[in-house]
Design a protein around this motif. Sequence first.
Motif, PDB file in Angstrom:
ATOM      1  N   GLU A 173     -13.454 104.428 -65.039  1.00 59.84           N
ATOM      2  CA  GLU A 173     -12.224 104.900 -65.665  1.00 59.84           C
ATOM      3  C   GLU A 173     -11.240 103.769 -65.953  1.00 59.84           C
ATOM      4  N   CYS A 174     -11.262 102.714 -65.131  1.00 57.01           N
ATOM      5  CA  CYS A 174     -10.293 101.632 -65.333  1.00 57.01           C
ATOM      6  C   CYS A 174     -10.497 100.930 -66.675  1.00 57.01           C
ATOM      7  N   LEU A 175     -11.686 101.065 -67.277  1.00 56.54           N
ATOM      8  CA  LEU A 175     -11.928 100.465 -68.583  1.00 56.54           C
ATOM      9  C   LEU A 175     -11.113 101.134 -69.687  1.00 56.54           C
ATOM     10  N   ASN A 176     -10.615 102.325 -69.388  1.00 55.68           N
ATOM     11  CA  ASN A 176      -9.842 103.054 -70.396  1.00 55.68           C
ATOM     12  C   ASN A 176      -8.514 102.380 -70.729  1.00 55.68           C
ATOM     13  N   MET A 177      -8.152 101.321 -69.977  1.00 55.26           N
ATOM     14  CA  MET A 177      -6.963 100.574 -70.369  1.00 55.26           C
ATOM     15  C   MET A 177      -7.131  99.966 -71.767  1.00 55.26           C
ATOM     16  N   LEU A 178      -8.393  99.814 -72.200  1.00 54.78           N
ATOM     17  CA  LEU A 178      -8.652  99.246 -73.515  1.00 54.78           C
ATOM     18  C   LEU A 178      -8.302 100.209 -74.649  1.00 54.78           C
ATOM     19  N   LYS A 179      -7.967 101.450 -74.303  1.00 57.75           N
ATOM     20  CA  LYS A 179      -7.512 102.383 -75.338  1.00 57.75           C
ATOM     21  C   LYS A 179      -6.107 102.047 -75.817  1.00 57.75           C
ATOM     22  N   GLU A 180      -5.383 101.256 -75.017  1.00 54.14           N
ATOM     23  CA  GLU A 180      -4.064 100.792 -75.459  1.00 54.14           C
ATOM     24  C   GLU A 180      -4.240  99.865 -76.656  1.00 54.14           C
ATOM     25  N   GLU A 181      -3.385 100.034 -77.625  1.00 56.29           N
ATOM     26  CA  GLU A 181      -3.520  99.280 -78.873  1.00 56.29           C
ATOM     27  C   GLU A 181      -3.518  97.777 -78.658  1.00 56.29           C
ATOM     28  N   SER A 182      -2.624  97.281 -77.796  1.00 57.29           N
ATOM     29  CA  SER A 182      -2.518  95.839 -77.591  1.00 57.29           C
ATOM     30  C   SER A 182      -3.764  95.272 -76.913  1.00 57.29           C
ATOM     31  N   LYS A 183      -4.304  96.011 -75.931  1.00 56.15           N
ATOM     32  CA  LYS A 183      -5.484  95.526 -75.206  1.00 56.15           C
ATOM     33  C   LYS A 183      -6.728  95.596 -76.091  1.00 56.15           C
ATOM     34  N   LEU A 184      -6.816  96.631 -76.916  1.00 55.10           N
ATOM     35  CA  LEU A 184      -7.943  96.720 -77.838  1.00 55.10           C
ATOM     36  C   LEU A 184      -7.878  95.586 -78.860  1.00 55.10           C
ATOM     37  N   ALA A 185      -6.655  95.257 -79.299  1.00 55.32           N
ATOM     38  CA  ALA A 185      -6.482  94.136 -80.237  1.00 55.32           C
ATOM     39  C   ALA A 185      -6.937  92.830 -79.589  1.00 55.32           C
ATOM     40  N   SER A 186      -6.627  92.652 -78.316  1.00 49.31           N
ATOM     41  CA  SER A 186      -7.052  91.453 -77.598  1.00 49.31           C
ATOM     42  C   SER A 186      -8.565  91.414 -77.461  1.00 49.31           C
ATOM     43  N   PHE A 187      -9.169  92.553 -77.185  1.00 45.49           N
ATOM     44  CA  PHE A 187     -10.626  92.663 -77.085  1.00 45.49           C
ATOM     45  C   PHE A 187     -11.280  92.234 -78.399  1.00 45.49           C
ATOM     46  N   LEU A 188     -10.785  92.756 -79.511  1.00 44.22           N
ATOM     47  CA  LEU A 188     -11.356  92.443 -80.825  1.00 44.22           C
ATOM     48  C   LEU A 188     -11.160  90.979 -81.171  1.00 44.22           C
ATOM     49  N   ASN A 189     -10.006  90.442 -80.795  1.00 37.91           N
ATOM     50  CA  ASN A 189      -9.729  89.039 -81.091  1.00 37.91           C
ATOM     51  C   ASN A 189     -10.673  88.119 -80.314  1.00 37.91           C
ATOM     52  N   LEU A 190     -10.924  88.474 -79.057  1.00 34.51           N
ATOM     53  CA  LEU A 190     -11.863  87.693 -78.251  1.00 34.51           C
ATOM     54  C   LEU A 190     -13.273  87.774 -78.824  1.00 34.51           C
ATOM     55  N   PHE A 191     -13.621  88.948 -79.344  1.00 36.63           N
ATOM     56  CA  PHE A 191     -14.955  89.120 -79.911  1.00 36.63           C
ATOM     57  C   PHE A 191     -15.132  88.258 -81.164  1.00 36.63           C
ATOM     58  N   GLU A 192     -14.037  88.070 -81.876  1.00 34.63           N
ATOM     59  CA  GLU A 192     -14.118  87.274 -83.103  1.00 34.63           C
ATOM     60  C   GLU A 192     -14.057  85.781 -82.836  1.00 34.63           C
ATOM     61  N   HIS A 193     -13.189  85.365 -81.906  1.00 35.16           N
ATOM     62  CA  HIS A 193     -12.925  83.939 -81.724  1.00 35.16           C
ATOM     63  C   HIS A 193     -13.456  83.367 -80.408  1.00 35.16           C
ATOM     64  N   GLY A 194     -13.984  84.218 -79.526  1.00 29.22           N
ATOM     65  CA  GLY A 194     -14.421  83.740 -78.222  1.00 29.22           C
ATOM     66  C   GLY A 194     -15.701  82.918 -78.284  1.00 29.22           C
ATOM     67  N   THR A 195     -16.035  82.293 -77.173  1.00 26.28           N
ATOM     68  CA  THR A 195     -17.271  81.513 -77.080  1.00 26.28           C
ATOM     69  C   THR A 195     -18.471  82.452 -77.064  1.00 26.28           C
ATOM     70  N   ASP A 196     -19.658  81.883 -77.182  1.00 25.09           N
ATOM     71  CA  ASP A 196     -20.883  82.693 -77.161  1.00 25.09           C
ATOM     72  C   ASP A 196     -21.009  83.474 -75.851  1.00 25.09           C
ATOM     73  N   THR A 197     -20.667  82.829 -74.734  1.00 21.85           N
ATOM     74  CA  THR A 197     -20.782  83.513 -73.444  1.00 21.85           C
ATOM     75  C   THR A 197     -19.775  84.650 -73.326  1.00 21.85           C
ATOM     76  N   VAL A 198     -18.587  84.456 -73.898  1.00 23.32           N
ATOM     77  CA  VAL A 198     -17.585  85.531 -73.899  1.00 23.32           C
ATOM     78  C   VAL A 198     -18.090  86.710 -74.723  1.00 23.32           C
ATOM     79  N   LYS A 199     -18.692  86.436 -75.872  1.00 17.33           N
ATOM     80  CA  LYS A 199     -19.210  87.514 -76.725  1.00 17.33           C
ATOM     81  C   LYS A 199     -20.327  88.276 -76.023  1.00 17.33           C
TER      82      LYS A 199
END
Length: 391
Positions: A173-199
């Motif tokens: 359930e704690c993963l549901n914090m990603l439903k917040e707009e700001s945290k989801l935006a951070s998730f997407l940004n990391l997916f786009e710009h993060g390192t291979d291991t982060v992805k």
Amino acid sequence: MSIPHLFTCPISLDLFKDPVTLCTGQTYDRSSIEKWLAAGNLTCPITMQKLHDPSMVPNHTLRHLIDEWLHMGDQFDPEYLATIDSLTALKRNLESHDVTLENKLQTLEEIRNLSEVPSSRNSCLIQLRFLPLLLQLVFGKVKTTLSEGEDDLKFVDVALSCALRLLPLDEMECLNMLKEESKLASFLNLFEHGTDTVKISLCLLIEAISSSSETKELSAMLGKTNDLLHKVVLLVRDGSEAGIKALSALSSLQSNRENLVREGAIDGLITYIMSAEKGEKNLAPMAMATLEKLLGLETAKEELINNPNGIHAIVRMVFRVSDHEGSENAISLLMIICYDSLQAREEAIDAGILTQLLLLLQSQCNGRTKTKARMLLKLLRSKWDEDSKNV
């Protein structure tokens, strides 16, 4: 008898009477935090983060530890208490605004080392709410670009690694914090710009999210994020096993399937299967099982049939000398697409499906796979007769 630091409220500094945990993962005595909120404060006293959800969850684990400590007194296991205290100190380091990034990174490395081997320490990490803290540290701030230094990226990498180790032991359930707009935006940004291991770590996080009923709504949100789906498909095309796991898990939710097909999932999976033929160990069976789920959509069938490599790639997976694990999946796929499509049947025959099926029937594969192989042969024969009459 001195009170362990873990058992004192950060506001009153007295022994907890009714410990409750906020959405930030911090625990306070109920009466103390209620006074704080009643005074008009809308932030967490320790982290000073804005409380998007003011609800309080009773911390039964901590309550149980305190009761046990009060009951046992000097007989309370000092080693266990020492472990709790040392982990609490590590948690304070991560929460503190005064600790340098370098020191926080060292703290994370220590936590990663502690969580490598399953032990009572892992349960202590869960009890102390390390998982929501780690997720908050990674996704708590929106970064428009990831131009930080090497230590910043390393911090994200190690924090995600620690979170993934704790995830199977904690509530999803704690993963549901990603439903917040700001945290989801951070998730997407990391997916786009993060390192291979982060992805890779983010893909494994997507797999966890999409595999739990507690985070079904979040999985649906991710499934509507076309840019994310496109990036996952690109990873699959590049042969990423973590990408396959993420794509497979996302496809488990029916509402996600249409968007996955639209973002190129069929071509991505076919590309992966073709490249996976060369490797001894891979997730080609999972890729084909994912294709089978997507083929419930007519658009997916059309894309597979019209893909210049689609039928050929699946036929090649029907019989492999060293591995029959994917044979059943391949046959199931061919039965679905060959039933209504003359083009698919002709391409399958041209690709050598009859020889592949006969070789499979002579192999040591299981009985269910052989039964499906006979069913596909029967289907191709009957359809061939129908096609001949219609010529």
